[in-house]
Design an enzyme around this catalytic site. Structure first.
Site, short mmCIF file in Angstrom:
data_model
loop_
_atom_site.label_atom_id
_atom_site.label_comp_id
_atom_site.label_asym_id
_atom_site.label_seq_id
_atom_site.Cartn_x
_atom_site.Cartn_y
_atom_site.Cartn_z
CG HIS A 69 -142.69 -3.26 2.69
ND1 HIS A 69 -141.86 -2.27 2.22
CD2 HIS A 69 -142.01 -4.43 2.53
CE1 HIS A 69 -140.74 -2.81 1.77
NE2 HIS A 69 -140.80 -4.12 1.96
CD GLU A 78 -141.73 -7.23 0.85
OE1 GLU A 78 -140.89 -7.52 1.74
OE2 GLU A 78 -141.47 -6.46 -0.10
CG HIS A 92 -138.84 -7.32 4.87
ND1 HIS A 92 -139.12 -6.14 4.22
CD2 HIS A 92 -138.60 -6.99 6.16
CE1 HIS A 92 -139.05 -5.14 5.09
NE2 HIS A 92 -138.73 -5.63 6.27
CD GLU A 101 -135.83 -9.84 2.17
OE1 GLU A 101 -136.96 -10.23 1.81
OE2 GLU A 101 -135.45 -8.66 2.06
#
Length: 504
Positions: free
Chosen positions: A330, A349, A402, A466
């Site tokens: 992001h 995030e 992430h 993740e």
């Protein structure tokens, strides 16, 4: 007794009319695993029935995962699932995968079907429709191969085809849509009652890189982001040059290849007699989110190229060193997941992935690697550009960082994803996953494969980590802690070392 026998025979006939489970004869068994979109992992192996397919009498054979039956819990009557690309292209439809939303978009002659993986409903021309028996589209693995599978009858019938079950051969027989006999022209000569009016102009200014739609009314429009295309539906509108034919508008732009214009009646489901659909075919690496903006004012709708695609800029690379591409997820106008911490302050995030990535870069540089970050600040970088940057650097490995999220607050843990069927990617994912779990003491949730764009479009072994669930209060607190972030970075670095040191 004779009457009872008649009723029994009638009941058996009705049971066979539904796609059968154990009652079907001649079905070949197969063992598959279904991907669970909630836990983001494959479930336990499941034994199910293999289905044969025909299209207009000819065999229709999948390349990877065969057609199969998925049975709802507690039911012996299942639904046939088929590879989405197989059935769509066989019925002359196009398929687009939207990884950000885990959606499959099927287009055919102005009709649009949107299936979200794991969802029991679909969007058909903008209207929500429940899937039969709640059987969703999803990813299925069989003998090491993966396919995105969709309900056969639902998709086929939405595309105008028919499906007949032939129980004696365990075959789903598909009949293509019947070609309509030519009818007298029914094209509109103008807007009808219930429409809003005319579209009076479509213009592209190459200097300002702006596409302008002009109407004789205040236009109402809808936007459909299809990844490599942007569709704009102008509701209740008629454009005279497009009546009875499809138009292609040539444009001078590095971001937009061409603009297609198609006049529709009431078939798109918006409740107006007519809709004008404009489709902007985007150049490679261009996306609606990153490079285009749509605005309206007065009697116009404008599409502007806000950021022309450029070749990626790379930091200086020292010859002889292994290069690692690090991708902080992001950034810029894409915050990623946003959840409140214990004090009620929103945590984005993008503000977690960047410090972890910078820590990882420092560790790797200290260990003698070249590092290519896809961003070093709060920048907006398209998924395509992230992959391009890694490819242009000829990186040895790609690691995207992430944070996860769910619609529940009691689930935590670490996932590391790799691209389907990538042996090297799977090996890298396992080493990185082991490294992060060992360094943090976190819960390891596994190393599933996924068709994420940054994994698909990079040319080297690539993984997406993740690092934890922002929806779990305890894990979110740890993810915000610089000491814990450093542990994650150290674990990823150790995993990279282990992978490179164990290559054959």
């Amino acid at each position: 007794m004779k009457r009872h026998l008649t009723w029994i025979l009638l009941l058996l006939t009705l049971l066979v009319g539904v796609l059968p489970g154990a009652a079907a004869a001649g079905m070949e068994k197969m063992t598959v695993t279904f991907y669970d979109e909630v836990s983001q992992s494959y479930g336990q192996p499941t034994v199910t029935d293999r289905i044969n397919l025909t299209l207009d009498g000819a065999p229709l054979t999948p390349v990877d995962v065969p057609a199969l039956v998925q049975y709802p819990a507690g039911s012996q009557n299942g639904r046939t699932l088929v590879p989405v690309r197989l059935i769509s292209e066989a019925l002359e439809a196009t398929v687009t995968w939207v990884p950000e939303t885990r959606q499959v978009v099927i287009l055919r002659e102005g009709s649009t079907i949107v299936l979200t993986l794991g969802s029991a409903s679909a969007l058909v021309d903008g209207k929500q429709v429940q899937l039969p028996d709640g059987i969703p589209a999803g990813v299925v693995k069989w003998e090491g191969k993966e396919s995105t599978m969709v309900p056969l009858r639902f998709v086929s019938e939405q595309l105008g085809a028919q499906v007949e079950w032939q129980g004696d051969t365990a075959t789903a027989a598909i009949t293509s849509p019947k070609e309509e006999k030519p009818q007298p022209p029914t094209d509109p000569t103008g807007p009808e009652e219930g429409d809003l009016g005319w579209i009076t102009g479509l213009d592209f200014d190459k200097t300002t890189q702006t596409f302008t739609v002009t109407a004789d009314h205040t236009p109402q429009y809808r936007i459909l982001d299809l990844g490599d295309r942007l569709a704009i539906d102008l509701l209740g509108a008629v454009y005279a040059p497009a009546v009875g034919k499809d138009l292609i508008l040539s444009v001078e732009s590095d971001a937009i290849e061409q603009i297609r214009c198609s006049q529709h009646g009431d078939d798109l489901g918006y409740g107006y007699p007519h809709t004008l659909r404009l489709v902007l075919d985007l150049a490679s690496g261009v996306s609606y989110a990153q490079n285009l903006s749509v605005s309206a004012g007065g009697n116009q709708v404008r599409v502007s190229v806000s950021e022309a695609p450029e070749q990626p800029e790379l930091p200086p690379l020292e010859p002889g060193k292994i290069t690692i591409a690090i991708d902080p997820g992001h950034g810029g106008n894409q915050p990623g997941a946003v959840y409140p911490d214990a004090n009620g302050n929103d945590v984005k995030e993008k503000d977690l992935t960047l410090p972890m990535s910078l820590m990882l870069a420092e560790i790797l540089e200290d260990r003698g690697y070249n590092v290519v970050p896809t961003r070093t600040g709060d920048d907006s970088v398209s998924l395509a550009d992230r992959a391009k940057m890694a490819n242009a650097a000829d990186a040895e490995l790609f690691v995207s960082i992430h944070c996860n999220a769910l619609d529940r607050n009691d689930y935590e843990g670490i996932f590391t994803y790799y691209y389907p069927n990538s042996t090297k990617g799977a090996a890298l994912a396992q080493q990185v996953q082991d490294g992060v779990v060992a360094a943090t003491g976190g819960i390891g949730r596994g190393t599933p494969s996924a068709n994420f764009q940054v994994l698909r479009e990079t040319t080297m072994p690539a993984v997406l980590v993740e690092t934890g669930f922002m929806t779990h209060p305890g894990e979110l607190a740890r993810l915000c802690d610089p000491t814990y972030q450093q542990k994650i970075a150290l674990g990823i670095a150790n995993g990279i070392d282990a992978y490179l040191n164990n290559r054959t």
